[in-house]
Design a protein around this motif. Sequence first.
Motif, PDB file in Angstrom:
ATOM      1  N   TYR A  61       0.829  -1.201   0.000  1.00  0.00           N
ATOM      2  CA  TYR A  61       0.000   0.000   0.000  1.00  0.00           C
ATOM      3  C   TYR A  61       0.865   1.253   0.000  1.00  0.00           C
ATOM      4  CZ  TYR A  61      -4.295   2.639   0.781  1.00  0.00           C
ATOM      5  OH  TYR A  61      -5.357   3.492   0.639  1.00  0.00           O
ATOM      6  N   LEU A  62       1.973   1.196   0.735  1.00  0.00           N
ATOM      7  CA  LEU A  62       2.910   2.319   0.719  1.00  0.00           C
ATOM      8  C   LEU A  62       3.489   2.524  -0.677  1.00  0.00           C
ATOM      9  CD1 LEU A  62       4.843   1.784   4.089  1.00  0.00           C
ATOM     10  CD2 LEU A  62       3.240   3.641   3.545  1.00  0.00           C
ATOM     11  N   SER A  64       2.123   1.722  -3.450  1.00  0.00           N
ATOM     12  CA  SER A  64       1.084   2.177  -4.380  1.00  0.00           C
ATOM     13  C   SER A  64       0.930   3.693  -4.395  1.00  0.00           C
ATOM     14  CB  SER A  64      -0.265   1.539  -4.030  1.00  0.00           C
ATOM     15  OG  SER A  64      -0.798   2.088  -2.826  1.00  0.00           O
ATOM     16  N   SER A  65       1.449   4.376  -3.377  1.00  0.00           N
ATOM     17  CA  SER A  65       1.360   5.840  -3.330  1.00  0.00           C
ATOM     18  C   SER A  65       2.104   6.486  -4.509  1.00  0.00           C
ATOM     19  CB  SER A  65       1.923   6.374  -2.013  1.00  0.00           C
ATOM     20  OG  SER A  65       3.315   6.100  -1.907  1.00  0.00           O
ATOM     21  N   LEU A  68      -0.389   7.651  -7.072  1.00  0.00           N
ATOM     22  CA  LEU A  68      -1.541   8.452  -6.640  1.00  0.00           C
ATOM     23  C   LEU A  68      -1.902   9.560  -7.622  1.00  0.00           C
ATOM     24  CD1 LEU A  68      -1.103   8.862  -2.768  1.00  0.00           C
ATOM     25  CD2 LEU A  68      -3.097   7.940  -3.968  1.00  0.00           C
ATOM     26  N   LEU A  84      -5.699  12.258  -1.195  1.00  0.00           N
ATOM     27  CA  LEU A  84      -4.672  12.050  -0.169  1.00  0.00           C
ATOM     28  C   LEU A  84      -5.283  11.635   1.163  1.00  0.00           C
ATOM     29  CD1 LEU A  84      -2.315  15.064  -0.962  1.00  0.00           C
ATOM     30  CD2 LEU A  84      -1.866  12.643  -1.405  1.00  0.00           C
ATOM     31  N   TYR A  87      -6.402   7.989   0.914  1.00  0.00           N
ATOM     32  CA  TYR A  87      -5.236   7.096   0.950  1.00  0.00           C
ATOM     33  C   TYR A  87      -4.699   6.976   2.366  1.00  0.00           C
ATOM     34  CZ  TYR A  87      -0.456   5.451   0.477  1.00  0.00           C
ATOM     35  OH  TYR A  87       0.707   4.747   0.646  1.00  0.00           O
ATOM     36  N   GLY A  88      -4.515   8.119   3.023  1.00  0.00           N
ATOM     37  CA  GLY A  88      -3.941   8.103   4.368  1.00  0.00           C
ATOM     38  C   GLY A  88      -4.816   7.379   5.366  1.00  0.00           C
ATOM     39  N   GLY A 315      -3.174   3.408  -5.579  1.00  0.00           N
ATOM     40  CA  GLY A 315      -3.130   3.997  -4.243  1.00  0.00           C
ATOM     41  C   GLY A 315      -4.471   4.349  -3.648  1.00  0.00           C
ATOM     42  N   ASN A 316      -5.415   4.782  -4.489  1.00  0.00           N
ATOM     43  CA  ASN A 316      -6.742   5.163  -4.008  1.00  0.00           C
ATOM     44  C   ASN A 316      -7.746   4.928  -5.135  1.00  0.00           C
ATOM     45  OD1 ASN A 316      -8.792   6.132  -2.415  1.00  0.00           O
ATOM     46  ND2 ASN A 316      -7.917   8.149  -2.079  1.00  0.00           N
ATOM     47  N   THR A 355      -6.616  -0.014  -5.919  1.00  0.00           N
ATOM     48  CA  THR A 355      -5.682   0.661  -5.019  1.00  0.00           C
ATOM     49  C   THR A 355      -4.321  -0.028  -4.946  1.00  0.00           C
ATOM     50  OG1 THR A 355      -6.560  -0.555  -3.098  1.00  0.00           O
ATOM     51  CG2 THR A 355      -7.525   1.608  -3.573  1.00  0.00           C
ATOM     52  N   GLN A 356      -4.298  -1.366  -5.019  1.00  0.00           N
ATOM     53  CA  GLN A 356      -3.034  -2.088  -4.854  1.00  0.00           C
ATOM     54  C   GLN A 356      -2.756  -3.118  -5.932  1.00  0.00           C
ATOM     55  OE1 GLN A 356      -3.708  -2.558  -0.199  1.00  0.00           O
ATOM     56  NE2 GLN A 356      -1.623  -3.125  -0.771  1.00  0.00           N
TER      57      GLN A 356
END
Length: 422
Positions: A61-62, A64-65, A68, A84, A87-88, A315-316, A355-356
């Motif tokens: 997941y990190l 995948s940022s 974004l 953002l 995602y966070g 990411g999202n 997202t991933q």
Amino acid sequence: MKNPAWPIAALLVGYPVWWALGFGGLSVVVLAVPMAVILWRRRPIRLPYGAGLWALLLAGYLISSLALAESPPGTYGGLGTGRLIGYGMRFVLYAALFVVVLYLGNLTEKELPQLRLIRMLGVLFIWTVAGGLLGVLFPKFAYTSPVEMLLPSWIADNSFVQNLIHPTAAQTQRVLGYSLPRPEAPYEWANAWGSNLSVLLVWFVVGWWVYGGRRRKAVAAILIALAAIPVVYSLNRGLWIGLGLAALYLVIRVGGRTRLTVCALAATAAAAFVLSPLAPLVSQRLDNPHSNDIRAFTVSATIRAAAHSPVIGFGNTRNATGNHRTITTGKTDWCAECGHPPLGSDGQLWLLLITQGVTGAALYVAFFAGAIRRHRRDRSPVGLAGVLVMALVLLYMFVYDGLVTPLSLYLISFALLWRNPT
């Protein structure tokens, strides 16, 4: 020293208070902080089988940022505050839930007896039934929570955040040709209510019927009968299928007198339902599958978009261009139901794909499927119930988003299996 099980009791038994304050599903993040502190002080920390898969899910997941800011074909929008925030929040929730699993697995039986944990889930089932009845009887009940008042508008107005912090009794949707309320209290949306009720019902039966005396069994029978009202009014086909498969699972897995009892109870419940005034509503819902076209559009659009970043995802979520009715975006005078459906909103599997990527989806499936493989021979009540919930997780990933509260219950169920002596 205070009993170290207090954060779990605060999360499960005290959940309606969190919901009323506006924390709702975010309560797991708040309570993960003291859990992490206590875990750190109790080192070394035991890890369950499958912990590496969840750690890889977090690491992915990190990674995948990195995507974004990308917008795959068929979607629109740039890297903004909303993307953002979403995602966070998802990353924090995934991490907090992992802390909860580790915390439960590192408490001793003396500190938190298995049956006490199961009965805490049973209490949450009671709150869920009460919330469902609230949604049926007072569907317009809603208010601005204290958390909502305190948050700046640029956060509180985010649609994902708004669902978590704004308490409502029901979602009003046009389903049978007219607007109907679908119960959601005390959770973030109607589908979360349905998923959570089915999982909590499994543990309620174990804690209040299997391990209950006459008084508990009598109360359990009344509560399950009451639960049928919001279950039907939820118009939730995924929930209905899940409950049907759960009953079939029990008939297959248990034997002897227990199997006869399950069959007799199922037959009695089915007969009572058919003769009740609720049966026509179910028939109407099955004859009006209004969401099929919407789901088909978003799922196919999600798969097409995910194919442009199949390994790490984006990411999202992303907003689709147009919807199942028109290529135009936004509501119009002639299409009041037009809008911007977010991709990945029709099931945890599709959310993970967007997202991933395939990597995240595979890790998620492997985590829960691995629990089934390891405990499939466990025929204790906890083992049977836990494997059933893991199977429901894999079923629901096609139709329900796991975040926020459903995934909390999935992982607590995973921890119950881990704690169960075999």
